[in-house]
Scaffold this motif. Structure first.
Motif, short mmCIF file in Angstrom:
data_model
loop_
_atom_site.label_atom_id
_atom_site.label_comp_id
_atom_site.label_asym_id
_atom_site.label_seq_id
_atom_site.Cartn_x
_atom_site.Cartn_y
_atom_site.Cartn_z
N ASN A 283 -12.31 17.59 -12.22
CA ASN A 283 -12.33 18.91 -11.60
C ASN A 283 -13.19 19.90 -12.38
O ASN A 283 -13.84 20.75 -11.80
N THR A 284 -13.18 19.79 -13.69
CA THR A 284 -13.97 20.70 -14.52
C THR A 284 -15.46 20.40 -14.40
O THR A 284 -16.29 21.32 -14.36
N MET A 285 -15.81 19.13 -14.31
CA MET A 285 -17.21 18.71 -14.43
C MET A 285 -17.96 18.61 -13.11
O MET A 285 -19.16 18.37 -13.09
N LYS B 182 -28.58 14.10 -16.15
CA LYS B 182 -29.06 13.33 -17.31
C LYS B 182 -28.21 13.59 -18.55
O LYS B 182 -28.00 12.70 -19.36
N GLU B 183 -27.72 14.83 -18.67
CA GLU B 183 -26.93 15.19 -19.85
C GLU B 183 -25.64 14.39 -19.94
O GLU B 183 -25.12 14.15 -21.04
N TYR B 184 -25.10 13.96 -18.79
CA TYR B 184 -23.83 13.24 -18.78
C TYR B 184 -23.99 11.78 -18.32
O TYR B 184 -23.05 11.17 -17.84
N THR B 185 -25.20 11.25 -18.49
CA THR B 185 -25.47 9.87 -18.14
C THR B 185 -26.08 9.14 -19.34
O THR B 185 -26.97 9.67 -20.01
N LYS B 186 -25.61 7.96 -19.61
CA LYS B 186 -26.14 7.14 -20.70
C LYS B 186 -27.50 6.56 -20.30
O LYS B 186 -27.83 6.50 -19.11
N PRO B 187 -28.32 6.10 -21.27
CA PRO B 187 -29.62 5.50 -20.97
C PRO B 187 -29.54 4.33 -19.99
O PRO B 187 -30.47 4.07 -19.23
N ASN B 188 -28.38 3.63 -19.99
CA ASN B 188 -28.24 2.48 -19.09
C ASN B 188 -27.82 2.88 -17.67
O ASN B 188 -27.60 2.04 -16.81
N GLY B 189 -27.68 4.21 -17.44
CA GLY B 189 -27.36 4.69 -16.10
C GLY B 189 -25.88 4.93 -15.87
O GLY B 189 -25.50 5.51 -14.84
N PHE B 190 -25.03 4.50 -16.82
CA PHE B 190 -23.59 4.71 -16.66
C PHE B 190 -23.20 6.13 -17.09
O PHE B 190 -23.87 6.75 -17.93
N ILE B 191 -22.11 6.62 -16.52
CA ILE B 191 -21.62 7.96 -16.86
C ILE B 191 -21.13 7.99 -18.31
O ILE B 191 -20.45 7.06 -18.77
N ASP B 192 -21.49 9.04 -19.02
CA ASP B 192 -21.07 9.21 -20.41
C ASP B 192 -19.72 9.93 -20.43
O ASP B 192 -19.65 11.16 -20.45
N GLU B 193 -18.64 9.14 -20.42
CA GLU B 193 -17.29 9.72 -20.34
C GLU B 193 -16.96 10.57 -21.56
O GLU B 193 -16.25 11.57 -21.46
N MET B 194 -17.48 10.19 -22.71
CA MET B 194 -17.18 10.95 -23.92
C MET B 194 -17.73 12.38 -23.83
O MET B 194 -17.04 13.35 -24.15
N ARG B 195 -18.97 12.51 -23.34
CA ARG B 195 -19.56 13.85 -23.20
C ARG B 195 -18.82 14.66 -22.15
O ARG B 195 -18.62 15.87 -22.32
N ARG B 196 -18.44 14.01 -21.05
CA ARG B 196 -17.70 14.70 -20.01
C ARG B 196 -16.37 15.23 -20.54
O ARG B 196 -15.99 16.38 -20.32
N ASN B 197 -15.67 14.37 -21.26
CA ASN B 197 -14.37 14.77 -21.80
C ASN B 197 -14.50 15.85 -22.86
O ASN B 197 -13.66 16.76 -22.95
N LEU C 193 -6.33 15.22 -20.39
CA LEU C 193 -7.46 15.43 -19.50
C LEU C 193 -7.39 14.52 -18.28
O LEU C 193 -8.05 14.76 -17.27
N LYS C 194 -6.59 13.46 -18.38
CA LYS C 194 -6.47 12.50 -17.28
C LYS C 194 -5.38 12.89 -16.27
O LYS C 194 -5.18 12.22 -15.27
N THR C 195 -4.68 13.98 -16.55
CA THR C 195 -3.63 14.45 -15.64
C THR C 195 -4.25 14.95 -14.33
O THR C 195 -5.26 15.65 -14.34
#
Length: 515
Positions: A359-361, A370-385, A402-404
């Motif tokens: 909801n925040t992101m 691009k800021e929240y995506t890894k070079p391999n195209g997967f979502i960067d969960e650590m940056r999002r969190n 954060l998972k609530t």
């Protein structure tokens, strides 16, 4: 007040969610034929308690007694069979059906003819009419629900509860979307329920309303009952201090911000809908809180929704920082430094089934993929969190993790998540439509402090509010609208309720009041 035995007793109820003890041995006693107000800050446990009583949640500890006999309620169906009913804040009538079909939903009378079951419409309409006569409702049982206002939909829910022979009706923020006249109609209905011996558990953050209608008041804080009192022994100050656990000496934060140069201009804005707003003109300065006031139907929300690209206009200009911009959809507005906190957070704000991070992101991630995506195209969960966590801490959002899912948070914390969503985009202009609707005094103050902080940093804030003290207490200037027209702009010593109400109820063509 009726002094008979208790019609409902919730004894020592506890409820634990992952990481949070939502209820801690709560006891609540309700007398027949009374209005029992349940108050507390967002997250105090009010809704959780009602959901346990009504069988939506299973309590971890505790017992329920109805008329001094132990009752087992594992579902809303059990609750209704035990003469308990609950009217939720968000109403969900079957709008395509008639009034009578909604009142008797789940138990529509049938008759057999030629071996086939047919709806017994004569019995259905007669039964509905009898309930309406008893309650003093003037509604046509054959009318389609789609033709009714919100207040009449609430009256239908009351009638439906009576059709189930409800002895206790829970009402959760019943006036949050009602006008003053509609609220008065609801209160008259509640008085009729009391005369029928029905008890009403009334949840609201509107203290004046509580003092007007209640017989008893119970205050909760941090999952526990602070105490219960006869309503005639309570005052606004006592209720507030009991709710928050401290004296609230100031309702609004001290104004430190100083409005600067003009940053945004709205010129001759006219709706595509000929029945909506016409020829609206105003400007907002850097570091200013610009209020918009008016009665229901003034077209305030429609105006700001058009500015944000949610509605079409037929004519008008929008100038931001000296440049004319064209906004045809919300993403245009966001890319021009705008953010919009909508009026109905549950309907058009939160994504209920998603968690706090999602909801925040949701906006910022679309802007900066691009800021929240890894070079391999997967979502960067650590940056999002990490990004979401920053605003959970900054805004003091109460959540187990954060998972609530956001739908499990209190209204005030949901609103803070939505604020975090927009602050993450770094807006220059923040539009807030009824920013504190349905949230408690403590959470309100925190949002007011945030608004003050943003204005102090030079941000433009446009705030719509139907609460007169809020509108006057927070705004530097107030534009008042009346039936789609701009009737005036007031500031300084002219910001008073008499002046605002006069402008809100009177529009003189060709006359623009500026004071």
């Amino acid at each position: 007040m009726t002094n008979g035995k208790y019609v409902l007793e919730a004894r020592n109820i506890s409820k634990i969610f992952p990481g949070v003890k939502a209820l801690d041995h709560v006891t609540l006693r309700i007398r027949p034929g009374t209005v029992h107000a349940l108050m507390g800050e967002n997250g105090a446990g009010k809704s959780t308690l009602m959901n346990c009583i009504f069988g939506i949640y299973k309590m971890d500890e505790g017992e329920l007694y109805l008329n001094e006999e132990k009752a087992v309620i594992n579902s809303p169906a059990d609750a209704m069979n035990n003469h308990l009913s609950m009217i939720h804040q968000e109403l969900h009538p079957v709008r395509s059906q008639t009034v009578a079909e909604n009142v008797f939903l789940g138990k529509i009378p049938y008759q057999k003819r030629f071996g086939i079951r047919w709806v017994d419409y004569q019995k259905l309409y007669a039964g509905t009419q009898k309930i309406f006569d008893d309650l003093g409702f003037h509604i046509n049982p054959k009318q389609k629900v789609s033709e009714l206002s919100t207040s009449y939909c609430q009256l239908l829910e009351i009638a439906r509860a009576v059709s189930f022979n409800a002895k206790v009706i829970i009402m959760d923020e019943p006036t949050s979307s009602l006008t003053d006249d509609e609220t008065e109609l609801l209160f008259k209905s509640i008085e009729k329920l009391k005369k029928l011996g029905v008890a009403v558990i009334y949840i609201s953050h509107k203290i004046d309303e509580i003092l007007q209608i209640s017989d008893e008041i119970t205050v909760m804080r941090d999952g526990q009952v602070v105490g219960s009192w006869p309503a005639n022994e309570m005052t606004s100050d006592k209720i507030v201090s009991t709710m928050v656990g401290r004296q609230m000496t100031k309702r609004f934060p001290l104004k430190r911000h100083i409005p600067g140069e003009v940053f945004m201009q709205v010129e001759h804005y006219t709706s595509f809908n000929s029945k909506s707003f016409k020829d609206i003109n105003f400007e907002v300065r850097k570091g200013e809180i610009f209020g918009i006031g008016g009665l229901v139907g003034a077209q305030r929300s429609e105006l700001v929704e058009s500015i944000f690209g949610l509605r079409k206009i037929s004519s008008g200009k929008l100038i931001i920082n000296g440049k004319e911009v064209v906004i045809t959809e919300p993403m245009d507005a966001v890319q021009n430094g705008m953010a919009f906190l909508t009026e109905e957070r549950r309907a058009t704000g939160i994504l209920g089934s998603l968690n706090i991070t999602d909801n925040t992101m949701v906006v910022q991630q679309n802007l900066c993929k691009k800021e929240y995506t890894k070079p391999n195209g997967f979502i960067d969960e650590m940056r999002r969190n990490d990004a979401a966590s920053k605003y959970v801490k900054t805004l003091s959002i109460k959540t187990p993790s954060l998972k609530t899912k956001i739908q499990s948070l209190s209204g005030g914390n949901q609103q803070k998540v939505l604020l975090g969503r927009w602050l993450l985009t770094g807006p220059d202009i923040l539009i807030m439509d009824e920013p504190t609707r349905g949230i408690d005094v403590g959470a309100k103050y925190e949002i007011y402090e945030l608004m003050e902080d943003l204005a102090n940093k030079g941000k433009c804030i446009i705030m719509i509010s139907s609460e007169m003290p809020e509108l006057m207490g927070m705004s530097d200037r107030i534009m008042v609208m009346c039936e789609g027209h701009q009737s005036g702009i007031v500031e300084g010593k002219h910001i008073n309720d008499k002046e605002i109400m006069l402008l809100a109820s009177t529009y003189k063509p060709g006359e623009q009041v500026t004071r």
